[in-house]
Every structure is written in structure tokens, then in C-alpha cells.
Design a protein around this motif. Structure first.
Motif, mmCIF file in Angstrom:
data_model
loop_
_atom_site.group_PDB
_atom_site.id
_atom_site.type_symbol
_atom_site.label_atom_id
_atom_site.label_comp_id
_atom_site.label_asym_id
_atom_site.label_seq_id
_atom_site.Cartn_x
_atom_site.Cartn_y
_atom_site.Cartn_z
ATOM 1 N N CYS A 36 0.822 -1.213 0.000
ATOM 2 C CA CYS A 36 0.000 0.000 0.000
ATOM 3 C C CYS A 36 0.860 1.270 0.000
ATOM 4 N N HIS A 37 2.040 1.208 0.632
ATOM 5 C CA HIS A 37 2.896 2.382 0.711
ATOM 6 C C HIS A 37 3.461 2.770 -0.659
ATOM 7 N N GLU A 38 3.583 1.799 -1.549
ATOM 8 C CA GLU A 38 4.158 2.051 -2.871
ATOM 9 C C GLU A 38 3.092 2.130 -3.963
ATOM 10 N N CYS A 39 1.841 1.954 -3.597
ATOM 11 C CA CYS A 39 0.748 1.943 -4.573
ATOM 12 C C CYS A 39 0.485 3.359 -5.083
ATOM 13 N N GLU A 40 0.582 3.558 -6.395
ATOM 14 C CA GLU A 40 0.325 4.878 -6.970
ATOM 15 C C GLU A 40 -1.129 5.297 -6.773
ATOM 16 N N SER A 41 -2.040 4.313 -6.769
ATOM 17 C CA SER A 41 -3.460 4.621 -6.600
ATOM 18 C C SER A 41 -3.750 5.166 -5.203
ATOM 19 N N HIS A 42 -2.946 4.759 -4.223
ATOM 20 C CA HIS A 42 -3.128 5.259 -2.861
ATOM 21 C C HIS A 42 -2.934 6.770 -2.806
ATOM 22 N N CYS A 43 -2.082 7.302 -3.689
ATOM 23 C CA CYS A 43 -1.768 8.731 -3.685
ATOM 24 C C CYS A 43 -2.884 9.578 -4.304
ATOM 25 N N ILE A 44 -3.791 8.943 -5.065
ATOM 26 C CA ILE A 44 -4.822 9.712 -5.760
ATOM 27 C C ILE A 44 -6.231 9.354 -5.314
ATOM 28 N N GLY A 45 -6.374 8.346 -4.470
ATOM 29 C CA GLY A 45 -7.696 7.859 -4.100
ATOM 30 C C GLY A 45 -8.160 8.350 -2.748
ATOM 31 N N SER A 46 -9.173 7.665 -2.220
ATOM 32 C CA SER A 46 -9.806 8.079 -0.971
ATOM 33 C C SER A 46 -9.020 7.666 0.262
ATOM 34 N N LEU A 47 -7.930 6.935 0.107
ATOM 35 C CA LEU A 47 -7.164 6.464 1.256
ATOM 36 C C LEU A 47 -5.961 7.350 1.549
ATOM 37 N N THR A 48 -5.891 8.521 0.921
ATOM 38 C CA THR A 48 -4.713 9.366 1.087
ATOM 39 C C THR A 48 -4.596 9.951 2.485
ATOM 40 N N CYS A 49 -5.713 10.055 3.207
ATOM 41 C CA CYS A 49 -5.676 10.664 4.537
ATOM 42 C C CYS A 49 -5.356 9.663 5.646
ATOM 43 N N LEU A 50 -5.163 8.417 5.308
ATOM 44 C CA LEU A 50 -4.919 7.415 6.338
ATOM 45 C C LEU A 50 -3.557 7.618 6.988
ATOM 46 N N PRO A 51 -3.499 7.577 8.329
ATOM 47 C CA PRO A 51 -2.202 7.640 9.010
ATOM 48 C C PRO A 51 -1.422 6.345 8.795
ATOM 49 N N GLU A 52 -0.165 6.386 9.102
ATOM 50 C CA GLU A 52 0.736 5.278 8.807
ATOM 51 C C GLU A 52 0.304 3.974 9.473
ATOM 52 N N ASP A 53 -0.172 4.029 10.710
ATOM 53 C CA ASP A 53 -0.501 2.790 11.412
ATOM 54 C C ASP A 53 -1.689 2.070 10.763
ATOM 55 N N ILE A 54 -2.725 2.823 10.374
ATOM 56 C CA ILE A 54 -3.884 2.212 9.726
ATOM 57 C C ILE A 54 -3.523 1.732 8.328
ATOM 58 N N LEU A 55 -2.740 2.531 7.619
ATOM 59 C CA LEU A 55 -2.318 2.122 6.276
ATOM 60 C C LEU A 55 -1.541 0.808 6.341
ATOM 61 N N GLU A 56 -0.718 0.666 7.367
ATOM 62 C CA GLU A 56 0.046 -0.573 7.516
ATOM 63 C C GLU A 56 -0.876 -1.749 7.831
ATOM 64 N N GLN A 57 -1.919 -1.511 8.623
ATOM 65 C CA GLN A 57 -2.884 -2.583 8.902
ATOM 66 C C GLN A 57 -3.625 -2.984 7.634
ATOM 67 N N PHE A 58 -4.012 -2.002 6.840
ATOM 68 C CA PHE A 58 -4.628 -2.307 5.545
ATOM 69 C C PHE A 58 -3.666 -3.114 4.678
ATOM 70 N N ASN A 59 -2.405 -2.708 4.708
ATOM 71 C CA ASN A 59 -1.399 -3.370 3.889
ATOM 72 C C ASN A 59 -1.265 -4.834 4.252
ATOM 73 N N ILE A 60 -1.352 -5.133 5.540
ATOM 74 C CA ILE A 60 -1.187 -6.509 6.018
ATOM 75 C C ILE A 60 -2.438 -7.347 5.750
ATOM 76 N N SER A 61 -3.618 -6.732 5.945
ATOM 77 C CA SER A 61 -4.854 -7.525 5.924
ATOM 78 C C SER A 61 -5.585 -7.533 4.584
ATOM 79 N N LYS A 62 -5.199 -6.669 3.652
ATOM 80 C CA LYS A 62 -5.912 -6.590 2.374
ATOM 81 C C LYS A 62 -5.786 -7.906 1.599
ATOM 82 N N SER A 63 -6.747 -8.115 0.687
ATOM 83 C CA SER A 63 -6.729 -9.299 -0.176
ATOM 84 C C SER A 63 -6.729 -8.830 -1.631
ATOM 85 N N PRO A 64 -5.542 -8.738 -2.269
ATOM 86 C CA PRO A 64 -5.491 -8.302 -3.667
ATOM 87 C C PRO A 64 -5.837 -9.433 -4.633
ATOM 88 N N ARG A 65 -6.439 -9.071 -5.745
ATOM 89 C CA ARG A 65 -6.802 -10.069 -6.751
ATOM 90 C C ARG A 65 -6.780 -9.443 -8.134
#
Length: 235
Positions: A8-37
Motif C-alpha cells: 500500500c505504501h508504494e501503490c500509486e493509486s493510494h496517492c490519488i484515491g480516498s485512502l490518502t488521509c490514512l495515518p501510517e498505522d492504519i495504512l500498515e494494517q490495511f497493507n497486512i490484511s488486504k486481499s489483492p486479486r
């Protein structure tokens, strides 16, 4: 197909989407728990009237959101792109999905599960406010579309659609023309315009004859942006 490993930290879409306001700790939790497909063109991400269990974040690709009427007809409500969240309104209002999400071209989408997403909303007002802004923008878009269907002619709606796609998908080539990096069938364009395929084809042909657009294989080229803008009274 092997599922991608995304950060998530390197995702270009993260920089332009609705998740840009997420603090580092939540972003890291998303990064760990997300399911990409990875989804191929034509695959369904979720169906209208299904119960939502989380939200989907588009990393790349284009996805059409289609709604169905009681008599079995369908129309495209909008097209989602990289950085967009899918299904969040149904998730927030505890309602079934209001549209079917179908992939237009190969896409990578991350699923974010319910509890973690709710935690992010409750603990971080900036993120919640940004999502409220997105809800407001979506509502404004829906209201404008309803107005356009009632009061604007098909040529006006077509010019407006082409110029809107230019802002999101346009790239200028060596000849100075704008190529639209999105391939829609005539049926899909007709659905977005709220008219028939025949009327859509007829107006595309007229625009081509006037030198406003051109076709290159399956791509649409915008050749006269000013001429297209003249169809829209507010421009």
C-alpha cells in the motif's frame, strides 16, 4: 492466476484515491490484511443486491458499475478507475450493493474487510471527512446526470462524455490529437448516454464527419476539443 503482492505504501493509486488521509498505522494494517486479486475483462467483482462485507480499492484497471431496472434493462451508472473505492456506500448504509461491478479491462483490486475499515473511519476524522466528500461528489454526479438526461440533447451529452473521458483517460499523441485510453463498446457508450446504440453510432459518425473525432482501430481520437466544447452551453 497468481495473486499479486502489493504494498500500500508504494501503490500509486493510494496517492490519488480516498485512502490518502490514512495515518501510517492504519495504512500498515490495511497493507497486512488486504486481499489483492487480479480480474480479467468481463469478470464480476460483486453483484447488485448482494450483501457487502467490506470495500474494494482499485489499484489499476477500469470497472463499470451497472444497475438493472425491474423490467430487466440495464444502464451503466459510472466507470471506476485506479484509486476509486467500490461498494463503500452500501457498506456505510448497511444496504445491498446498488450496482454490479464488472471489469472492463484487466484490473487489480484489493478487498478491505469490514471491521478494519470501520476502525479507520471511527478513529481518524480526516479519513471519514474525505469519504463524506466523495459521497457528496457521487451524489452531485448522479443529480447532474439525471438533469442531463432530461434536458440535454444526445449530441450535447456525447460531447460532454468525450470531454469528461479526456480529463481522466486522455493522452496527447505526436499529431496533437487526444487519444482516449478507454475502450467502450457502442452498447456501453449508449448506456452511459442513456440512448440507443443506433443513435449513439449516428452521432459518433456526425462528429467524425465534422472533424471533431476520429477512430483508430478501437480507439477514439479527439481532434477538435474546442469544437466539442461548443456543444456544451456551460463551456
Amino acid at each position: 492466476m497468481a495473486q499479486p503482492k502489493l504494498d500500500c505504501h508504494e501503490c500509486e493509486s493510494h496517492c490519488i484515491g480516498s485512502l490518502t488521509c490514512l495515518p501510517e498505522d492504519i495504512l500498515e494494517q490495511f497493507n497486512i490484511s488486504k486481499s489483492p486479486r487480479v480480474y480479467k475483462a468481463g469478470q464480476i467483482i460483486f453483484y447488485e443486491d448482494n450483501k457487502p462485507f467490506g470495500v474494494y480499492c482499485v489499484e489499476r484497471g477500469k470497472i463499470k458499475l451497472t444497475k438493472y431496472t425491474p423490467d430487466g434493462k440495464s444502464y451503466i451508472a459510472r466507470i471506476a478507475k485506479a484509486g476509486d473505492l467500490l461498494g463503500y456506500r452500501a457498506f456505510l448504509t448497511h444496504e445491498p450493493y446498488s450496482a454490479t461491478a464488472e471489469v472492463l479491462e484487466e484490473a487489480t483490486v484489493c478487498f478491505l474487510e469490514r471491521d478494519l475499515f470501520l476502525k479507520a473511519l471511527k478513529e481518524h476524522p480526516g479519513f471519514a471527512f474525505q469519504l463524506m466528500e466523495q459521497l457528496g461528489n457521487d451524489l452531485k454526479t448522479a443529480e447532474n446526470r439525471a438533469r442531463d438526461m432530461a434536458y440535454k440533447s444526445v449530441p450535447e451529452r456525447l460531447a460532454e462524455l468525450l470531454l469528461a473521458m479526456k480529463e481522466t483517460y486522455g493522452s496527447v499523441n505526436a499529431n496533437g490529437d487526444t487519444r482516449l485510453d478507454i475502450r467502450l463498446t457502442r452498447e456501453e457508450m449508449a448506456s452511459l448516454l442513456g440512448t440507443t446504440v443506433e443513435t449513439t453510432v449516428r452521432n459518433l459518425t456526425r462528429f467524425k464527419q465534422k472533424g471533431l473525432i476520429a477512430f483508430e482501430k478501437k480507439d477514439i481520437l479527439l481532434k477538435d476539443i474546442r469544437g466539442l466544447a461548443e456543444y456544451i452551453p456551460s463551456l
